[in-house]
Design a protein around this motif. Structure first.
Motif, mmCIF file in Angstrom:
data_model
loop_
_atom_site.group_PDB
_atom_site.id
_atom_site.type_symbol
_atom_site.label_atom_id
_atom_site.label_comp_id
_atom_site.label_asym_id
_atom_site.label_seq_id
_atom_site.Cartn_x
_atom_site.Cartn_y
_atom_site.Cartn_z
ATOM 1 N N SER A 139 46.551 -5.102 24.231
ATOM 2 C CA SER A 139 46.037 -5.585 25.627
ATOM 3 C C SER A 139 44.860 -5.026 25.709
ATOM 4 O O SER A 139 44.696 -4.401 26.978
ATOM 5 C CB SER A 139 47.157 -5.618 26.528
ATOM 6 O OG SER A 139 47.419 -4.195 26.697
ATOM 7 N N PRO A 140 43.646 -5.238 24.959
ATOM 8 C CA PRO A 140 42.375 -4.464 25.321
ATOM 9 C C PRO A 140 41.766 -5.303 26.423
ATOM 10 O O PRO A 140 41.808 -6.320 26.710
ATOM 11 C CB PRO A 140 41.663 -4.548 23.822
ATOM 12 C CG PRO A 140 42.213 -5.909 23.414
ATOM 13 C CD PRO A 140 43.754 -6.063 23.565
ATOM 14 N N ALA A 141 40.919 -4.449 27.290
ATOM 15 C CA ALA A 141 39.902 -4.740 28.174
ATOM 16 C C ALA A 141 38.752 -5.330 27.460
ATOM 17 O O ALA A 141 38.123 -4.523 26.778
ATOM 18 C CB ALA A 141 39.862 -3.650 29.075
ATOM 19 N N ALA A 142 38.270 -6.512 27.969
ATOM 20 C CA ALA A 142 36.843 -6.930 27.361
ATOM 21 C C ALA A 142 35.920 -5.868 28.019
ATOM 22 O O ALA A 142 35.789 -5.483 28.961
ATOM 23 C CB ALA A 142 36.803 -8.275 27.911
ATOM 24 N N LEU A 143 34.795 -5.880 27.017
ATOM 25 C CA LEU A 143 33.493 -5.125 27.398
ATOM 26 C C LEU A 143 32.724 -5.762 28.172
ATOM 27 O O LEU A 143 32.664 -6.797 28.252
ATOM 28 C CB LEU A 143 32.732 -4.681 26.106
ATOM 29 C CG LEU A 143 33.482 -3.825 25.077
ATOM 30 C CD1 LEU A 143 32.353 -3.584 23.940
ATOM 31 C CD2 LEU A 143 34.177 -2.662 25.778
ATOM 32 N N THR A 144 32.091 -4.992 29.074
ATOM 33 C CA THR A 144 31.115 -5.807 30.062
ATOM 34 C C THR A 144 29.685 -6.083 29.253
ATOM 35 O O THR A 144 29.227 -5.381 28.648
ATOM 36 C CB THR A 144 30.483 -4.680 31.192
ATOM 37 O OG1 THR A 144 31.731 -4.356 31.927
ATOM 38 C CG2 THR A 144 29.505 -5.403 32.223
ATOM 39 N N PRO A 145 28.973 -7.345 29.407
ATOM 40 C CA PRO A 145 28.088 -7.677 28.425
ATOM 41 C C PRO A 145 26.895 -6.986 29.057
ATOM 42 O O PRO A 145 26.550 -6.441 30.079
ATOM 43 C CB PRO A 145 28.036 -9.344 28.888
ATOM 44 C CG PRO A 145 29.311 -9.867 29.246
ATOM 45 C CD PRO A 145 29.979 -8.474 29.888
ATOM 46 N N SER A 146 26.001 -6.771 28.021
ATOM 47 C CA SER A 146 24.596 -6.012 28.390
ATOM 48 C C SER A 146 23.436 -7.100 27.928
ATOM 49 O O SER A 146 23.595 -7.893 27.176
ATOM 50 C CB SER A 146 24.483 -5.003 27.435
ATOM 51 O OG SER A 146 23.326 -4.623 27.517
ATOM 52 N N THR A 147 22.572 -6.958 28.871
ATOM 53 C CA THR A 147 21.025 -7.604 28.581
ATOM 54 C C THR A 147 20.458 -7.610 27.312
ATOM 55 O O THR A 147 19.695 -8.272 26.743
ATOM 56 C CB THR A 147 20.256 -7.538 29.600
ATOM 57 O OG1 THR A 147 19.767 -5.915 29.805
ATOM 58 C CG2 THR A 147 20.613 -7.987 31.046
ATOM 59 N N ALA A 148 20.877 -6.290 26.580
ATOM 60 C CA ALA A 148 20.405 -5.923 25.385
ATOM 61 C C ALA A 148 21.314 -6.531 24.271
ATOM 62 O O ALA A 148 20.952 -6.143 23.261
ATOM 63 C CB ALA A 148 20.529 -4.290 25.021
ATOM 64 N N GLY A 149 22.351 -7.395 24.855
ATOM 65 C CA GLY A 149 23.042 -8.257 23.732
ATOM 66 C C GLY A 149 24.590 -7.371 23.522
ATOM 67 O O GLY A 149 24.694 -6.144 23.832
ATOM 68 N N PRO A 150 25.175 -8.149 22.528
ATOM 69 C CA PRO A 150 26.411 -7.292 22.375
ATOM 70 C C PRO A 150 26.456 -6.232 21.428
ATOM 71 O O PRO A 150 25.596 -6.041 20.639
ATOM 72 C CB PRO A 150 27.191 -8.469 21.436
ATOM 73 C CG PRO A 150 26.074 -9.332 20.727
ATOM 74 C CD PRO A 150 25.047 -9.332 22.009
ATOM 75 N N VAL A 151 27.494 -5.081 21.721
ATOM 76 C CA VAL A 151 27.482 -4.000 20.789
ATOM 77 C C VAL A 151 27.782 -4.296 19.396
ATOM 78 O O VAL A 151 28.587 -5.418 19.496
ATOM 79 C CB VAL A 151 28.592 -3.150 21.331
ATOM 80 C CG1 VAL A 151 28.748 -1.771 20.569
ATOM 81 C CG2 VAL A 151 28.215 -2.539 22.916
ATOM 82 N N VAL A 152 27.129 -3.809 18.467
ATOM 83 C CA VAL A 152 27.330 -4.303 17.024
ATOM 84 C C VAL A 152 28.301 -3.291 16.147
ATOM 85 O O VAL A 152 28.140 -2.077 16.370
ATOM 86 C CB VAL A 152 25.786 -4.037 16.224
ATOM 87 C CG1 VAL A 152 25.975 -4.269 14.872
ATOM 88 C CG2 VAL A 152 25.126 -4.944 17.003
ATOM 89 N N ALA A 153 29.379 -3.862 15.913
ATOM 90 C CA ALA A 153 30.398 -3.235 15.091
ATOM 91 C C ALA A 153 30.486 -3.411 13.626
ATOM 92 O O ALA A 153 30.729 -4.703 13.231
ATOM 93 C CB ALA A 153 31.939 -3.595 15.811
ATOM 94 N N GLU A 154 29.759 -2.482 12.621
ATOM 95 C CA GLU A 154 29.596 -2.980 11.363
ATOM 96 C C GLU A 154 30.907 -2.288 10.313
ATOM 97 O O GLU A 154 30.685 -1.147 10.481
ATOM 98 C CB GLU A 154 28.420 -2.398 11.059
ATOM 99 C CG GLU A 154 26.961 -3.171 11.587
ATOM 100 C CD GLU A 154 25.637 -2.702 11.143
ATOM 101 O OE1 GLU A 154 25.131 -3.050 10.302
ATOM 102 O OE2 GLU A 154 25.316 -1.610 11.709
#
Length: 259
Positions: free
Chosen positions: A37-52
């Protein structure tokens, strides 16, 4: 088992590479509950965090990480990019999605971001700044939340607008910066039947798999607009594109957008 790709010189004084396996402990009940039950991240004006996610069809510990990647991708504040590597192809199955460019980038992260650390699968790299075992979902989500705070404080703005049949990327931020703009063509989903090797007989689903990449030039700070023409978006098999604002190969990702 994690699979490590280690320079043989560091072990024996001889040139070449050697493979090591390392056991990963299963997640605790508390971690499993947190991941469920993860909490959603808060969006940023710099765009989504990148998970590679650096993964491989020849790695038996990778399918759980591939499943984690699919769950992470449900959060619009996270941009998942699956990067299948090639260095396990010699173990009996050639990865049908593997790219040498992915292998090279992982090594650049190891050298530049992680002080020469050995590369392994499944490795998940967050914004080119931090890394974790891709199958350890609770730890990965904690790492994403931490890096997301730094992203929100960056002061960079990345916006996408339609430009005829193409797109325009509008960047704005503090001056005196240096970053490359990389357009990444993705297949949002690929399911592969693996015929041999450690995952022989399994079907594995991959999320946002890299098909091609194109350098769009540099951003040196301030306001800048970059046009992405329709031809740039025509990549066989691609149904999604992403933009990465990255401080050089193996450097931090400071901005991003889904196109």
């Amino acid at each position: 088992m994690l699979k490590f790709w280690v320079p043989l010189l560091a072990v024996t004084g001889l040139a070449g590479f050697v493979m090591f396996n390392a056991r990963v402990e299963p997640p605790s009940a508390a971690h499993a509950a947190q991941a469920a039950s993860p909490a959603a991240l808060t969006p940023s004006t710099a765009g989504p965090v990148v998970a590679e996610l650096f993964t491989s069809q020849g790695c038996s510990s990778c399918p759980p990480a591939d499943a984690v990647a699919a769950r992470l991708a449900r959060d619009p504040a996270i941009l998942v990019i699956s990067r299948p590597v090639t260095y396990w192809d010699r173990l009996g199955w050639k990865d049908s999605l593997g790219r040498e460019e992915n292998t090279r980038l992982q090594r650049q992260y190891g050298d530049k971001a992680f002080a020469g650390a050995n590369i392994y699968t499944p490795q998940l790299v967050v914004d080119g700044r931090a890394q974790a075992v891709g199958s350890q979902e609770a730890k990965v989500r904690s790492l994403l939340a931490t890096v997301a705070v730094a992203r929100r404080k960056s002061g960079l703005s990345v916006r996408i607008a339609a430009a005829g049949m193409g797109k325009q990327v509008m960047l704005d931020g503090a001056g005196g910066q240096q970053a490359e703009l990389v357009l990444v063509a993705l297949a949002s989903g690929r399911t592969v039947s693996i015929g041999a090797g450690e995952n022989g007989g399994r079907k594995v689903h991959y999320t946002n798999v890299v098909l091609a990449e194109r350098n769009l030039g540099a951003w040196t700070g301030g306001a800048q607009t970059v046009t992405i023409t329709p031809d740039m978006l025509r990549v066989a098999g691609a149904d999604r594109h992403a933009l990465l604002v990255r401080q050089g190969p193996g450097g931090p990702v400071i901005g991003s957008a889904v196109i």
